[in-house]
Enzyme design. Structure first.
Site, PDB file in Angstrom:
ATOM      1  N   CYS A 131      74.204  60.469  29.238  1.00 57.93           N
ATOM      2  CA  CYS A 131      74.005  59.249  30.007  1.00 57.93           C
ATOM      3  C   CYS A 131      75.289  59.363  31.103  1.00 57.93           C
ATOM      4  O   CYS A 131      76.292  60.053  30.895  1.00 57.93           O
ATOM      5  CB  CYS A 131      74.421  57.978  29.285  1.00 57.93           C
ATOM      6  SG  CYS A 131      74.274  56.646  30.156  1.00 57.93           S
ATOM      7  N   ARG A 137      61.643  56.788  23.481  1.00 59.21           N
ATOM      8  CA  ARG A 137      62.477  56.497  22.378  1.00 59.21           C
ATOM      9  C   ARG A 137      63.844  57.391  22.739  1.00 59.21           C
ATOM     10  O   ARG A 137      63.789  58.037  23.853  1.00 59.21           O
ATOM     11  CB  ARG A 137      61.798  57.068  21.116  1.00 59.21           C
ATOM     12  CG  ARG A 137      61.770  58.337  21.116  1.00 59.21           C
ATOM     13  CD  ARG A 137      61.160  58.751  19.608  1.00 59.21           C
ATOM     14  NE  ARG A 137      60.656  60.286  19.792  1.00 59.21           N
ATOM     15  CZ  ARG A 137      60.614  60.951  18.637  1.00 59.21           C
ATOM     16  NH1 ARG A 137      60.388  60.498  17.644  1.00 59.21           N
ATOM     17  NH2 ARG A 137      60.145  62.312  18.830  1.00 59.21           N
ATOM     18  N   GLU A 142      67.421  62.713  15.183  1.00 59.53           N
ATOM     19  CA  GLU A 142      67.649  63.585  15.779  1.00 59.53           C
ATOM     20  C   GLU A 142      68.444  63.265  17.133  1.00 59.53           C
ATOM     21  O   GLU A 142      68.231  63.457  18.222  1.00 59.53           O
ATOM     22  CB  GLU A 142      66.467  64.554  16.528  1.00 59.53           C
ATOM     23  CG  GLU A 142      65.377  64.792  15.498  1.00 59.53           C
ATOM     24  CD  GLU A 142      64.278  65.548  15.979  1.00 59.53           C
ATOM     25  OE1 GLU A 142      63.760  65.327  17.084  1.00 59.53           O
ATOM     26  OE2 GLU A 142      63.704  66.506  15.189  1.00 59.53           O
ATOM     27  N   CYS A 172      72.415  54.497  25.823  1.00 59.95           N
ATOM     28  CA  CYS A 172      73.733  55.187  26.257  1.00 59.95           C
ATOM     29  C   CYS A 172      74.626  54.751  25.237  1.00 59.95           C
ATOM     30  O   CYS A 172      74.785  53.618  24.787  1.00 59.95           O
ATOM     31  CB  CYS A 172      74.115  54.368  27.633  1.00 59.95           C
ATOM     32  SG  CYS A 172      75.724  55.266  28.321  1.00 59.95           S
ATOM     33  N   GLU A 220      62.179  67.111   7.902  1.00 57.92           N
ATOM     34  CA  GLU A 220      60.756  67.123   8.400  1.00 57.92           C
ATOM     35  C   GLU A 220      60.335  68.631   8.324  1.00 57.92           C
ATOM     36  O   GLU A 220      60.898  69.813   9.292  1.00 57.92           O
ATOM     37  CB  GLU A 220      60.611  66.782  10.396  1.00 57.92           C
ATOM     38  CG  GLU A 220      60.953  65.239  10.344  1.00 57.92           C
ATOM     39  CD  GLU A 220      61.243  64.661  11.515  1.00 57.92           C
ATOM     40  OE1 GLU A 220      60.432  65.548  12.458  1.00 57.92           O
ATOM     41  OE2 GLU A 220      61.665  63.388  11.916  1.00 57.92           O
TER      42      GLU A 220
HETATM   43  C1  GLA Z   1      60.691  65.286  15.717  1.00 63.41           C
HETATM   44  C2  GLA Z   1      60.828  63.847  15.598  1.00 63.41           C
HETATM   45  C3  GLA Z   1      59.798  63.214  14.932  1.00 63.41           C
HETATM   46  C4  GLA Z   1      58.544  63.425  15.489  1.00 63.41           C
HETATM   47  C5  GLA Z   1      58.264  64.701  15.519  1.00 63.41           C
HETATM   48  C6  GLA Z   1      56.917  65.540  16.046  1.00 63.41           C
HETATM   49  O1  GLA Z   1      60.906  66.249  14.724  1.00 63.41           O
HETATM   50  O2  GLA Z   1      61.944  63.702  14.658  1.00 63.41           O
HETATM   51  O3  GLA Z   1      59.908  61.772  14.724  1.00 63.41           O
HETATM   52  O4  GLA Z   1      58.561  63.196  16.688  1.00 63.41           O
HETATM   53  O5  GLA Z   1      59.423  65.584  16.193  1.00 63.41           O
HETATM   54  O6  GLA Z   1      57.065  65.259  17.522  1.00 63.41           O
END
Ligand code: GLA
Length: 703
Positions: free
Chosen positions: A183, A138, A177, A142, A333
């Site tokens: 690139c 994922r 993130e 670019c 998260e």
């Molecule tokens: C990051 C990502 C999530 C997941 C976690 C755990 O924080 O934002 O999508 O991939 O890592 O790997």
């Protein structure tokens, strides 16, 4: 069902509502209808629909009132170019909303569909060797590829059009993130050349700023400028490399802005955020966060230094808060289980520790906590990355800890609402210096972030709140400002720091400050360059020493081992606070103190491995600044404070497996039980106490 289905479509407002990002800070609790934002990251697309109702029921029982959804579901929403399907998401929202659970929707651009790569192979990022990354992971895109930007606009517009008036959608997380990969393809090179042209206007100015006379790297056309790709001996002009880091950060910002502008135009009443990465250095978050309504970040304490010993991600929390001028934020998260991709990456933590970490987020200014993830995936790369539930959906001990925390935060919401972290001390983080140290790491064993921790941890051990400031922040409210290794500076920052000190502030600088100008070029002044007068020292000799060969004597008579670097200080106007203990410069100044105007400047010439060195140092500087320090806390216990009009809210967090006692300055009430706590508060293992001052003249703030 496919095709653009705009069930919730209303008229697009005539005026673009871009103001929110810069206007009054968003009150997250108010925004969430008076509730503390308590959520989970949920992937309904990966589970049978029959499971959704059971999930929503369990969530509701745990006090969950929102979910983040869909940030990797691009192909589900746009299975073919320009054909959209939101039916599944509508149905999932319906189930969740019926249980009082709202949603923050992810724009799904972090995981473009396979069909997009088939059609436009060049959207994939190119590595520094000129090879495009293959499809399969994922974040492989670019930012300078127009086909990718067009595809981004299309999906973001479609999803915003569909959900802008959905009563169960409160906001947006842009991408996931943002940051790497960089690139290195031809389009990125052209974009960099244009960025340079805008910045320098003339090639003459660029050649001068970068010192391209070295090795005859003078550019006579903008198109000659390379990227810092793989070269022989991996050698690059550090000035070019620093500008490339700035360019990359600006490009990330521009990409976020592209999405934010669409969302704000179409859904001005919903809020926009992005899930950031704490101490990640790839993006200048202070700049990026001008474009979001509130900061959110991804907090995995197990990846932090000494997580079981100390306050782990405390610095990252404070940096995230500081990156939007200390506005309260949320954790998008929050670690909800053991991390791991192809291997489990550690030992399981006590369920109680997951609760303590959630409280730590709140204690540092989070008005929202969202666990990653609701349930461990059955599929794909993250099969070992635990969610709150495991694949069998059993309400396990982590779920119970989450449910307990949810219930408690519900009870505490009124008390927390409107409260903030207020700090007397700030730690100045310089994105330019961080990048410059990545480009030229100085000496083996030197870590800029460890320097930050050296000072930060000392204040936290003394129970003092620390803000993280950036060069653009307002320093005036702080009694003390610590600017470790301020390697790259410009005159504006030097003037600002000088005014801060003259007006009564205490500034702590450490080695390698004032070495480079804003172009990453070494000064021709005697070190510490622009800070020489302020610090009252001259440096004519230094030793990059490594491996604890040196020691510092003082403050006081104590000897402290050092691990890296010795600036051999010659005081001009400063007083000596500590000297070196060994070798040819034994007895020479290692730490100095200089009175300037109404303030003080400390210069710390080396780095010690001993926390006591930093405890002593800040104690001395704090005394000069009339800043009272609390007694040192037991190891593994953190004290963090939020406050609002006359009310202090203390969080005493015990990260250890044994009960701990903390002596407090006055009698507090337990905010959950309403009972008075003794002056010596006992905190059970892996537990937390939330304490508060009684409301003036009345009963405790919360019973
Ligand atoms: C990051 C990502 C999530 C997941 C976690 C755990 O924080 O934002 O999508 O991939 O890592 O790997």
């Amino acid at each position: 069902m496919c095709g653009i289905v705009s069930v919730y479509m209303l008229a697009v407002p005539a005026v673009r509502t871009q103001e929110r990002a810069s206007a009054k800070p968003l009150d997250l609790i108010e925004w969430n209808g008076g509730k503390f934002l308590y959520g989970v990251d949920y992937y309904p697309e990966a589970w049978e629909e029959g499971q959704w109702e059971k999930d929503a029921t369990l969530m509701q029982e745990a006090g969950i009132n929102f979910v983040r959804l869909a940030e990797f579901a691009w192909v589900k929403m746009e299975p073919q170019q320009g054909r959209f399907n939101f039916d599944w998401l509508d149905r999932a929202l319906q189930v969740l909303n019926a249980h009082g659970i709202k949603a923050i929707l992810g724009t799904p651009t972090a995981s473009p569909p396979a069909w997009l790569y088939e059609k436009y192979p060049d959207i994939a990022a190119m590595d520094p060797n000129g090879i495009r990354y293959r499809y399969g992971s994922r974040r492989n895109y670019c930012l300078h590829n127009p086909d990718f930007v067009a595809a981004t606009r299309r999906i973001v517009t479609a999803i915003a059009e569909h959900y802008r008036d959905h009563p169960g959608v409160i906001g947006w997380q842009i991408d996931n993130e943002l940051g790497d990969p960089k690139c290195f393809d031809p389009l990125s090179r052209v974009a960099f050349q244009k960025w340079c042209q805008r910045k320098y206007q003339t090639l003459d100015a660029l050649n001068k700023a970068w010192g391209t006379v070295f090795w005859g790297h003078t550019y006579q056309a903008w198109s000659e400028i390379p990227l810092p790709w793989n070269t022989l001996e991996n050698a690059h002009n550090p000035s070019l490399a620093l500008d490339f880091d700035r360019f990359q950060s600006d490009s990330t910002h521009a990409y976020l802005d592209t999405q934010a502008a669409i969302l704000r135009t179409m859904a001005p009443h919903q809020a926009v955020t992005h899930n950031e990465m704490g101490l990640y250095a790839g993006v200048d978050y202070y700049n990026l966060n001008r474009s979001v309504d509130f900061v959110a970040w991804d907090n995995y304490p197990m990846f932090e230094k000494d997580y079981a010993q100390y306050n782990g991600p405390g610095l990252a929390h404070d940096l995230m808060r500081g990156s939007k001028n200390n506005q309260n934020y949320m954790v998008m998260e929050q670690q909800g289980g053991l991390p791991g991709w192809s291997t489990f990456s550690g030992r399981q933590a006590s369920p109680g520790l997951y609760r303590v970490w959630a409280y730590q987020s709140v204690a540092h200014g989070a008005d929202g906590v969202c666990y990653f993830r609701w349930r461990t995936s059955r599929y794909g790369t993250e099969q070992y990355w635990q969610g709150v539930l495991d694949q069998d959906s059993f309400p396990n001990s982590r779920y119970k800890a989450v449910a307990q925390t949810g219930k408690e935060l519900g009870q505490l919401t009124e008390l927390l609402h409107g409260s903030k972290v207020v700090s007397p001390v700030a730690l100045l983080v310089s994105p330019d210096s961080r990048w410059a140290f990545e480009i030229q790491p100085l000496v083996e064993g030197f870590h800029y972030d460890r320097q930050l921790h050296d000072f930060y941890d000392a204040f936290r051990r003394a129970g003092v709140s620390v803000d993280v400031a950036f060069p653009e922040s307002d320093f005036s409210a702080y009694r003390m400002l610590v600017a470790p290794a301020l390697f790259v500076t410009d005159q504006t920052l030097v003037d600002k720091l000088s005014a801060y000190v003259k007006n009564g502030g205490t500034l702590i600088l450490s080695f390698r400050s004032g070495v480079k100008d804003e172009h990453n070029v070494v000064t021709n002044r005697t070190l510490p360059g622009a800070f020489a007068e302020l610090a009252g020292v001259a440096i004519h000799d230094f030793d990059p020493q490594i491996n604890e060969e040196q020691e510092v004597v003082g403050p006081g008579e104590s000897h402290f081992p050092t691990c890296v670097w010795s600036d051999i200080l010659e005081p001009t106007t400063a007083k000596i606070v500590a000297t070196y203990g060994k070798g040819y410069y034994a007895g020479k100044a290692a730490v100095t103190e200089n009175g300037v105007g109404k303030g003080w400047v400390y210069y710390v010439g080396s780095e010690s491995t001993s926390p006591f060195f930093y405890d002593r140092l800040i104690a001395r500087a704090a005394q000069k600044s009339s800043l009272p320090l609390n007694a040192t806390l037991p190891q593994g216990v953190e004290l963090a404070v939020r406050q609002k009009a006359g009310v202090k809210i203390l969080f005493v967090l015990n990260y250890t497996d044994r009960a701990q006692t903390v002596a407090l300055d006055q009698v507090y009430h337990n905010a959950l039980t309403g009972r008075q706590e003794p002056l010596e508060v006992k905190i059970p293992a892996f537990d937390v106490k939330v304490l508060t001052t009684p409301s003036p003249g009345g009963p405790p703030a919360v019973r």
